[in-house]
Design a protein around this motif. Structure first.
Motif, mmCIF file in Angstrom:
data_model
loop_
_atom_site.group_PDB
_atom_site.id
_atom_site.type_symbol
_atom_site.label_atom_id
_atom_site.label_comp_id
_atom_site.label_asym_id
_atom_site.label_seq_id
_atom_site.Cartn_x
_atom_site.Cartn_y
_atom_site.Cartn_z
ATOM 1 N N UNK A 121 64.240 -3.938 -31.530
ATOM 2 C CA UNK A 121 64.416 -5.301 -31.028
ATOM 3 C C UNK A 121 65.673 -5.899 -31.641
ATOM 4 N N UNK A 122 66.224 -6.927 -30.971
ATOM 5 C CA UNK A 122 67.365 -7.657 -31.499
ATOM 6 C C UNK A 122 66.883 -8.859 -32.309
ATOM 7 N N UNK A 123 67.622 -9.192 -33.358
ATOM 8 C CA UNK A 123 67.222 -10.301 -34.216
ATOM 9 C C UNK A 123 67.097 -11.600 -33.434
ATOM 10 N N UNK A 124 68.028 -11.874 -32.530
ATOM 11 C CA UNK A 124 67.994 -13.116 -31.778
ATOM 12 C C UNK A 124 66.744 -13.280 -30.940
ATOM 13 N N UNK A 125 66.264 -12.188 -30.357
ATOM 14 C CA UNK A 125 65.068 -12.239 -29.521
ATOM 15 C C UNK A 125 63.797 -12.441 -30.350
ATOM 16 N N UNK A 126 63.868 -12.168 -31.645
ATOM 17 C CA UNK A 126 62.688 -12.341 -32.496
ATOM 18 C C UNK A 126 62.359 -13.804 -32.758
ATOM 19 N N UNK A 127 63.221 -14.718 -32.302
ATOM 20 C CA UNK A 127 62.900 -16.141 -32.415
ATOM 21 C C UNK A 127 61.963 -16.591 -31.294
ATOM 22 N N UNK A 128 61.768 -15.746 -30.294
ATOM 23 C CA UNK A 128 60.791 -16.012 -29.235
ATOM 24 C C UNK A 128 59.429 -15.531 -29.733
ATOM 25 N N UNK A 129 58.425 -16.413 -29.820
ATOM 26 C CA UNK A 129 57.125 -16.019 -30.398
ATOM 27 C C UNK A 129 56.477 -14.832 -29.699
ATOM 28 N N UNK A 130 56.580 -14.760 -28.359
ATOM 29 C CA UNK A 130 55.951 -13.661 -27.621
ATOM 30 C C UNK A 130 56.662 -12.349 -27.921
ATOM 31 N N UNK A 131 57.996 -12.361 -27.905
ATOM 32 C CA UNK A 131 58.752 -11.139 -28.186
ATOM 33 C C UNK A 131 58.574 -10.706 -29.638
ATOM 34 N N UNK A 132 58.488 -11.680 -30.539
ATOM 35 C CA UNK A 132 58.292 -11.358 -31.957
ATOM 36 C C UNK A 132 56.942 -10.681 -32.167
ATOM 37 N N UNK A 133 55.893 -11.249 -31.599
ATOM 38 C CA UNK A 133 54.569 -10.637 -31.713
ATOM 39 C C UNK A 133 54.557 -9.255 -31.092
ATOM 40 N N UNK A 134 55.175 -9.118 -29.921
ATOM 41 C CA UNK A 134 55.189 -7.829 -29.236
ATOM 42 C C UNK A 134 55.870 -6.752 -30.077
ATOM 43 N N UNK A 135 56.985 -7.116 -30.692
ATOM 44 C CA UNK A 135 57.707 -6.144 -31.514
ATOM 45 C C UNK A 135 56.853 -5.671 -32.684
ATOM 46 N N UNK A 136 56.229 -6.606 -33.400
ATOM 47 C CA UNK A 136 55.484 -6.197 -34.580
ATOM 48 C C UNK A 136 54.147 -5.541 -34.230
ATOM 49 N N UNK A 137 53.573 -5.865 -33.090
ATOM 50 C CA UNK A 137 52.431 -5.093 -32.608
ATOM 51 C C UNK A 137 52.840 -3.627 -32.463
ATOM 52 N N UNK A 138 54.012 -3.404 -31.863
ATOM 53 C CA UNK A 138 54.488 -2.025 -31.659
ATOM 54 C C UNK A 138 54.829 -1.347 -32.982
ATOM 55 N N UNK A 139 55.436 -2.089 -33.902
ATOM 56 C CA UNK A 139 55.793 -1.520 -35.204
ATOM 57 C C UNK A 139 54.554 -1.022 -35.937
ATOM 58 N N UNK A 140 53.533 -1.859 -36.023
ATOM 59 C CA UNK A 140 52.335 -1.468 -36.770
ATOM 60 C C UNK A 140 51.552 -0.371 -36.026
ATOM 61 N N UNK A 141 51.557 -0.411 -34.701
ATOM 62 C CA UNK A 141 50.881 0.650 -33.937
ATOM 63 C C UNK A 141 51.593 1.978 -34.139
ATOM 64 N N UNK A 142 52.912 1.959 -34.080
ATOM 65 C CA UNK A 142 53.684 3.193 -34.268
ATOM 66 C C UNK A 142 53.487 3.728 -35.690
ATOM 67 N N UNK A 143 53.416 2.828 -36.667
ATOM 68 C CA UNK A 143 53.194 3.257 -38.044
ATOM 69 C C UNK A 143 51.820 3.912 -38.182
ATOM 70 N N UNK A 144 50.797 3.339 -37.542
ATOM 71 C CA UNK A 144 49.471 3.958 -37.611
ATOM 72 C C UNK A 144 49.498 5.354 -37.005
ATOM 73 N N UNK A 145 50.202 5.504 -35.885
ATOM 74 C CA UNK A 145 50.306 6.836 -35.268
ATOM 75 C C UNK A 145 51.023 7.797 -36.210
#
Length: 325
Positions: free
Chosen positions: A155-179
């Protein structure tokens, strides 16, 4: 004085990050693009691996600016003042190198927006004469990184200021880490079933269609070699999480989870939960409110299966990502 002592978050995940966002003075003009969100918030939860591809390929500080030249289908990275200086191949090769060397150690990557090397998307492309070509694309390093590691959350830093995009990115980060932790090195059919079972409602929140597809894939079981099945599963799983969950899909999942307690909750408690879910659905309250209430009642009345649903806490609550959804 704290009412209840809460331990500091345990940092178990590493993110790759554009070095300028971490405050390092590596930009072409000798400056940085320090991100308060990255430096002040994320360093509490993550190890950060900073990378500046332009410096890594030998460009100095300060240096001549670079830009994308060509069209959307084919472009190169050249010097703004001296277009004979072409950095396309070095940046592309370094993107591949970083993706391969960090494949096992990082679980996500945050890029600097609009950069001809690091921009994830919408970086301006120019004609050779310097006029805008009316097209855009990813920076060359970023494009190579994403092509080499297509499942890595980026993800780009600028897009992480959008709450939906920020949540989506970290959902993916933690899911990928679990895998990475549970399935990457030693996939088993039983492990895949368990992984899918704990993520079912997270999947449903992002795509009911792929929820069915992934369930059918897991049900095939030992008819397909586990390595092949795991590779097909995780590709569709990560693609699914790229779809943004919304109030409608979250409401659907909340009602499903409430259904696990329909025989054990009092009518008054059901009414309270339904009212809170409705308030969330119409936008009166954020997602954290019905989730917190559901977790409370599920801890008392829910089965082990539903208590272990990743959807209930896909990332540390201290991140506060659901407070503004």
């Amino acid at each position: 004085m704290a009412i209840v002592d809460r331990p500091e978050p345990e940092k178990t995940i590493t993110l790759g990050i554009s070095a300028c966002l971490a405050g390092e003075k590596v930009r072409y003009n000798g400056d940085h693009k320090r991100s308060g969100f990255v430096v002040n918030s994320l360093t509490r939860f993550f190890h950060l691996k900073s990378v500046c591809p332009e410096v890594a390929i030998g460009l100095g500080i300060p240096r001549e600016p670079i830009r994308l030249v060509g069209d959307a289908d084919k472009y190169r990275v050249v010097g703004t003042d001296h277009p004979e200086n072409d950095f396309t191949e070095p940046l592309a090769e370094y993107g591949q190198q970083v993706a391969r060397s960090l494949e096992r150690s990082i679980s996500g990557y945050i890029l600097m927006q609009k950069s001809p090397s690091c921009g994830m998307e919408r970086v301006k492309i120019y004609h050779p004469n310097g006029n805008p070509a009316g097209a855009s694309g990813p920076g060359m390093f970023a494009r190579s990184l994403m092509e080499t590691s297509p499942l890595l959350p980026v993800e780009e830093e600028g897009r992480l200021h959008d709450p939906v995009l920020r949540d989506n990115f970290f959902v993916r980060v933690f899911a990928w880490h679990r895998w990475q932790q549970e399935m990457r090195d030693n996939p088993t059919h039983a492990g895949l079933v368990a992984f899918h079972a704990s993520h079912k409602y997270l999947i449903m929140a992002h795509s009911p269609q792929n929820y069915r597809k992934l369930g059918q894939m897991v049900s095939i079981g030992k008819k397909i070699p586990v390595n092949e099945l795991a590779a097909e599963y995780i590709a569709l799983f990560m693609e699914t999480l790229c779809f943004k969950a919304n109030r409608k899909s979250h409401t659907n999942v909340l009602l499903h989870l409430l259904g696990y307690m329909k025989k054990t909750l009092s009518e008054e408690s059901k009414k309270t939960l339904l009212d809170i879910i409705e308030q969330y659905r119409i936008g009166t309250i954020p997602l954290v409110v019905p989730i917190t209430m559901l977790r409370h009642f599920l801890n008392i009345h829910g089965s082990d299966y539903v208590k272990e649903q990743v959807y209930l806490q896909p990332h540390p609550e201290e991140l506060g990502l659901r407070n503004t959804l």
